[in-house]
Design an enzyme around this catalytic site. Structure first.
Site, PDB file in Angstrom:
ATOM      1  N   PHE A  11       0.877  -1.169   0.000  1.00 36.74           N
ATOM      2  CA  PHE A  11       0.000   0.000   0.000  1.00 36.74           C
ATOM      3  C   PHE A  11       0.909   1.212   0.000  1.00 36.74           C
ATOM      4  O   PHE A  11       1.995   1.171   0.593  1.00 36.74           O
ATOM      5  CB  PHE A  11      -0.886   0.041   1.248  1.00 36.74           C
ATOM      6  CG  PHE A  11      -2.013  -0.955   1.221  1.00 36.74           C
ATOM      7  CD1 PHE A  11      -2.865  -1.033   0.126  1.00 36.74           C
ATOM      8  CD2 PHE A  11      -2.238  -1.806   2.286  1.00 36.74           C
ATOM      9  CE1 PHE A  11      -3.902  -1.951   0.094  1.00 36.74           C
ATOM     10  CE2 PHE A  11      -3.276  -2.726   2.256  1.00 36.74           C
ATOM     11  CZ  PHE A  11      -4.112  -2.793   1.156  1.00 36.74           C
ATOM     12  N   TYR A  57       7.798   6.368  40.490  1.00 38.32           N
ATOM     13  CA  TYR A  57       8.289   7.600  39.858  1.00 38.32           C
ATOM     14  C   TYR A  57       7.334   8.184  38.833  1.00 38.32           C
ATOM     15  O   TYR A  57       7.552   9.273  38.335  1.00 38.32           O
ATOM     16  CB  TYR A  57       9.687   7.386  39.237  1.00 38.32           C
ATOM     17  CG  TYR A  57       9.821   6.092  38.502  1.00 38.32           C
ATOM     18  CD1 TYR A  57      10.353   4.968  39.126  1.00 38.32           C
ATOM     19  CD2 TYR A  57       9.389   5.976  37.190  1.00 38.32           C
ATOM     20  CE1 TYR A  57      10.453   3.753  38.463  1.00 38.32           C
ATOM     21  CE2 TYR A  57       9.481   4.770  36.526  1.00 38.32           C
ATOM     22  CZ  TYR A  57      10.020   3.663  37.162  1.00 38.32           C
ATOM     23  OH  TYR A  57      10.104   2.467  36.507  1.00 38.32           O
TER      24      TYR A  57
END
Lengths: 516, 516
Positions: free
Chosen positions: B107, B363
């Protein structure tokens, strides 16, 4: 003209736009490309030149952008300048500026002119290099860039690609998006090898496979295990402690693996980390490989951040023993000046990856693949399509050279050392774990009437107040159940003065808090 | 100076380079960034301006690049111009030029000035938007771009992100790298939901889960199933045929699912495709959703290529029934002018993804996440780190507007129709399946003394000879056991004259072959 159906403040309705909407649509017209991209380049240079003055963490509310920009796509085309105006006015003020020299959170996302240029050319060429034939130069450049990096890291030749020897049963490398993907594909390869070894019919043996990592291992490892279908009950998170600087203790690993064997499970995979995200701990790679070898378990080394430091001889010892592991991944998008995304995965036997991930639909069949002389990188990753990521990594190494890249690492480490010294010189603070690379884990320490719980609260408050100023951004972690602040040096525009300013800000903010 | 240790033909040893090697290393110096990127932009514009003259498929041997470039990274830095000179001299001649107007394979990877500019800015900002807080504008822009695209596609509101309502239990979207990743994350979500539903302890029930797709489904689906741990024996590839234009027959699906239930298996996931890679077949989305609902199986729609066409009302019917599926993915990097990589995944209940993929390391914890008012896109993807991909997609829609994007689709379809007409007018050829979008499947037909096997050989030879000319590149497939040529229109620089020239080339090459 701009959209007539939306309340767009930037709507432009002059004749040239109306004309543009009636002209043939040529979205890659070379001269339009030139004009638009030169504008984008000037925007970027100006952004870097001014970034220091921008608050590193933005002060925006959830949903702010939806309120500023059009709610629906415009019907008609708009001059590129209008789009850029909205980027400047609405996007920039809502960014967390990872490129800011005042960014000390997480790990820095380092970058460079050569890296961005490489990524830009890749975006423009827009090649989809699933097979060698679909993009020979992209495939070969990726192989070459990986070989160069392997040389910088003194990786054993067994990890090198053997594209051109016809011998595809040995080492191989591939550039993936993130460490998570590197973990996933190696977990799947190890899983399938263990199933085959244990004579499992289909995946019937899957509930018996077990995997291992230190409790400091990145959370994405545990996620990758779940993605690959490992039983959550068999994912071992091995406790670490200060006695090993939060590295994985090989004796504990051995005990856990043996206990699983005794219980009828199959030890399959061990993940060792060189430079954990939380505290930059280093698991002992060689000792872990020796333990895992007793059980035929796959060993992967996650050196996403600290792997880049190992291009300097003085840090290379952290990879000692790597010649005995099955795979290692390093992310130059963290610390080697190559913009996102770029994670380099090396495996000792690429066949294990392709055994699990090879696909060969008819429309991808071609003579080059059939010859066995080429590597089709699609067989070493999750998907099929792939960007031309090798170019930016090669351009970084080609342009800057080894000496400058080493200088870059050392300069960050030197700044981190300086920061460490400043922290140690202030009696209110402590450095929590030994600094291995360019990150310092520190905290306001409990002392006198301040309990550990008070200290946790003070450190949380310090981080919050710091980040609110917009003059610095850092993140926290938990080590040994206590809140710790992470000061990660190395944002590419960072200089010593930024580190010093950040320390002054930390001290002043602490002073203000203590006075309250 | 350049490397002294390697035989680099492009080595430059003038004073300015020597000086650069002794100056402070500033890889993001704003003026250097400006200079390097302007050079890269001019390279790109010139590349597009000249691309038509380059052989679309290069004539290089495996290993050619390793022979042309330095075998090891240089020790010292090099002017950017030298790096670019090597890109021009060694990389360009080895590229398969996906941007060439003579590219008709696979494609097309469509692209645009606005899309490249957006990707460039993302590379420079280099933000890592795992959480909202780590990149508010990047997260919100991604949500906005996805909402805009959903509007263009008339997707039901149930797929839309509900970031700002506090109601995270409903629809959600995320931009991923490729369709493969969209399949993988939805397969994992469906897998875990099925395991929970069937009361499985851990993954003990995994060997009983079954998944379904037509035999025309992209090979990456079967790979994604294996990655997610589904038993290869339970991956059903349902035969299709010309009676349904190679689309999935809901009656056959029902029969397969019921047979599995009768055998004690758990139907878990069905993949429907709108626009298959092989022949652009369309599976009937609504009918498939109705069958799957009988078994509580997840339905995913892979509209990677043809989804983009559905921004035009005349193609939207191919998505009828989408309001009853669980997820859909569309890749604007295929047909919506947005460079690689950009796959948009929409799910009806984002909770299913985060149930399987949420991680919350210390964190990354932050107030915004805790408030529940924001989307953290890391919980909808394989990894944690992520590029700022929303910007390029938004810039494409913002700059060009809906009308031009529709015009772009229609123009490609019109050219494909024209090609189809040319094929039909030549008695030696046939169009093999009905053309749904901008790809024509055709072949030299068997007739007279030419058997089907002869025709296969002739079509292979035609493709090989065509591709060797460098003036066109197309790929083949197999439909109904016969070799078929795929002519995919739509490379962004393509005009009618390129399609006509390709047809002339096909005719002439066939003439020459027939004369031999």
């Amino acid at each position: 003209m701009g959209s007539l159906t939306t309340a767009d403040p930037a709507v432009v309705s002059d004749f040239s736009v109306a004309a543009a909407n009636h002209a043939a649509f040529e979205p890659l017209n070379p001269e339009d490309v030139r004009a638009c991209l030169h504008k984008a380049v000037d925007f970027i240079s100006d952004y870097y030149a001014n970034i220091e003055s921008l608050p590193v963490l933005p002060d925006v509310e959830p949903g702010y952008l939806q309120r500023e920009l059009m709610a629906s796509p415009p019907s008609y085309s708009t001059p590129f300048d209008v789009t850029m105006k909205e980027v400047r006015a609405s996007v920039v003020p809502g960014m967390t500026h990872w490129a800011s020299p005042n960014f000390f959170a997480f790990f820095p996302a380092t970058n460079s002119a050569a890296g961005i240029a490489g990524d830009l050319i890749a975006s423009a060429m827009n090649t989809v290099g699933f097979t060698w034939q679909a993009a020979p130069a992209a495939t070969e450049m990726e192989v070459l860039a990986l070989d160069w990096l392997a040389q910088l890291l003194c990786l054993p030749a067994t990890f090198m690609n053997h594209t051109n020897t016809g011998d595809r049963g040995t080492g191989g490398g591939v550039i993936l998006g993130t460490t998570s993907e590197a973990m996933l594909v190696t977990l799947v390869a190890a899983r399938d090898a263990a199933l085959r070894r244990s004579g499992s019919i289909g995946v019937s043996g899957l509930p018996r496979l077990a995997v291992y990592a230190a409790d400091q291992t990145h959370s994405t490892f545990f996620k990758a295990c779940r993605l690959a279908g490992f039983d959550p009950a068999n994912i071992r998170s091995i406790p670490t402690g200060p006695e090993n600087d939060y590295g994985l203790d090989p004796a504990k690993l051995l005990k856990a693996m043996q206990a699983d064997v005794d219980a009828g499970l199959v030890p399959t995979y061990v993940c060792a980390t060189v430079g954990t995200t939380s505290s930059n701990a280093v698991d002992p790679v060689g000792a872990i490989a020796d333990v895992a070898a007793l059980f035929c378990a796959w060993v992967h080394v996650d050196a996403a951040y600290a792997g880049s430091a190992c291009i300097c001889p003085e840090f290379r010892h952290h990879l000692d023993g790597v010649e005995r592991v099955d795979s290692i991944s390093i992310s130059p998008h963290k610390w080697l000046l190559t913009c996102l995304d770029c994670t380099c995965l090396y495996v000792r036997d690429a066949r294990h990856l392709s055994d699990s991930m090879e696909t060969s639909p008819e429309y991808l069949k071609n003579d080059a693949t059939d010859s066995g002389e080429v590597t089709d990188l699609k067989d070493m990753q999750v998907g099929v399509g792939r960007r031309f990521r090798g170019l930016k990594l090669w351009m970084v190494m080609r342009t800057y050279g080894t000496a400058k890249l080493q200088e870059h690492i050392r300069s960050d480490v030197t700044m981190a050392k300086m920061f460490e010294g400043l922290v140690r010189a202030d009696h209110r603070f402590e450095v929590v774990v030994p600094r291995n690379f360019a990150m310092v884990c520190f905290k306001i320490k409990a002392s006198g009437t301040m309990t550990e719980e008070d200290a946790d609260e003070a450190n949380r408050m310090l981080m919050k107040n710091l980040n609110k100023t917009g003059k610095a951004y850092l993140a926290h972690t938990v080590i040994g159940d206590r809140i710790v602040l992470r000061f990660a040096v190395g944002s590419t525009l960072q200089e010593e003065r930024h580190v010093r300013s950040a320390w002054e800000l930390i001290k002043n903010t602490t002073n203000e808090m203590m006075m309250d």
